[in-house]
Design an enzyme around this catalytic site. Sequence first.
Site, PDB file in Angstrom:
ATOM      1  CE  LYS A  77      58.123  42.751  27.689  1.00 57.88           C
ATOM      2  NZ  LYS A  77      56.751  42.307  27.702  1.00 57.88           N
ATOM      3  CG  HIS A 122      59.271  39.649  32.425  1.00 55.44           C
ATOM      4  ND1 HIS A 122      58.424  39.063  31.512  1.00 55.44           N
ATOM      5  CD2 HIS A 122      59.000  40.983  32.401  1.00 55.44           C
ATOM      6  CE1 HIS A 122      57.686  40.013  30.955  1.00 55.44           C
ATOM      7  NE2 HIS A 122      58.007  41.182  31.474  1.00 55.44           N
ATOM      8  CD  GLU A 161      57.474  38.713  28.025  1.00 57.97           C
ATOM      9  OE1 GLU A 161      58.653  39.096  27.899  1.00 57.97           O
ATOM     10  OE2 GLU A 161      56.495  39.470  27.817  1.00 57.97           O
ATOM     11  CD  GLU A 170      55.946  43.623  34.202  1.00 58.77           C
ATOM     12  OE1 GLU A 170      55.962  44.647  33.518  1.00 58.77           O
ATOM     13  OE2 GLU A 170      56.567  42.598  33.891  1.00 58.77           O
ATOM     14  CB  SER A 179      48.875  47.779  28.534  1.00 56.32           C
ATOM     15  OG  SER A 179      48.868  46.526  27.864  1.00 56.32           O
TER      16      SER A 179
HETATM   17  P1  13P Z   1      53.921  45.943  27.857  1.00 55.38           P
HETATM   18  O1  13P Z   1      54.211  47.340  28.371  1.00 55.38           O
HETATM   19  O2  13P Z   1      54.270  45.771  26.407  1.00 55.38           O
HETATM   20  O3  13P Z   1      52.540  45.521  28.207  1.00 55.38           O
HETATM   21  O4  13P Z   1      54.917  44.956  28.630  1.00 55.38           O
HETATM   22  C1  13P Z   1      55.015  45.020  30.007  1.00 55.38           C
HETATM   23  C2  13P Z   1      56.172  44.227  30.454  1.00 55.38           C
HETATM   24  O5  13P Z   1      56.164  43.009  30.337  1.00 55.38           O
HETATM   25  C3  13P Z   1      57.335  44.938  30.992  1.00 55.38           C
HETATM   26  O6  13P Z   1      58.231  44.074  31.602  1.00 55.38           O
END
Ligand code: 13P
Length: 243
Positions: A11, A96, A98, A165, A204
């Site tokens: 990220k 993703h 985000e 995800e 996670s």
């Molecule tokens: P986390 O492993 O921090 O929950 O994030 C998952 C993720 O968004 C991977 O692209």
Amino acid sequence: MRKPVIAGNWKMHMTCMASKDYMASFLPLISDITNDRHIVIAPPFTAISTLADCVVGSSIELSSQNIHWENEGAFTAEVSPIMLLEHNVKYAIVGHSEPRKYFSESDEQINKRAISAQAHGLIPIVCVGESDEQRERGEAERVIRRQVEQGLEGTDPNVVVVAYEPIWAIGTGKTCAADEANRICGLIRKWVGCDDLIVQYGGSVKPGNIDELMSMSDIDGVLVGGASLDPKSFARIANYQTN
Ligand code: 13P
């Protein structure tokens, strides 16, 4: 035979300097890893060149965190496939949650990015997943199916990775139960209709749950955020063991 893909999505973390320190710790910890899995790191764009130098001679492959559908042009803030190829990038994360949430990325744009990646010999990692509210309303499967079908339209499923995800599991410490993650990953493969489709789980993922997740029949790898930022914990994840 589906070869698992263990990917770390950094990220918006890691400078070039921090990336070099990370790799100095990480590489010795994965030197004995067997060839039965892919190990992938998706650094921020600014660190891709540094990482490309660091991974020479190792089995680590690189991913970008996004990709545009044009080779060049007036697209401020975007990065094109030919720019990524110059740095030996093999995968491109698209869709993703985000960018879907913060930049209103649409399924149509995500699909264009995935097609562009494949057209340049890159493997798109297409992320899908429902929110907490959608799951509570019983809409999870419908939402995921729409994202999968629109995101993969016109792509070759043999050279794509889908990352399931669930949004409520990202960065929250709430992992989806392994059997539920397995069920959704299996459904995604069925909807796409390709037995060889690689389907990852993300949300996670930690050293403490990786072995259970990777023991599941339909989970072919993981997309790891927070736990991939620490070389020891990502090395433990990369060195997962199944019974
Ligand atoms: P986390 O492993 O921090 O929950 O994030 C998952 C993720 O968004 C991977 O692209």
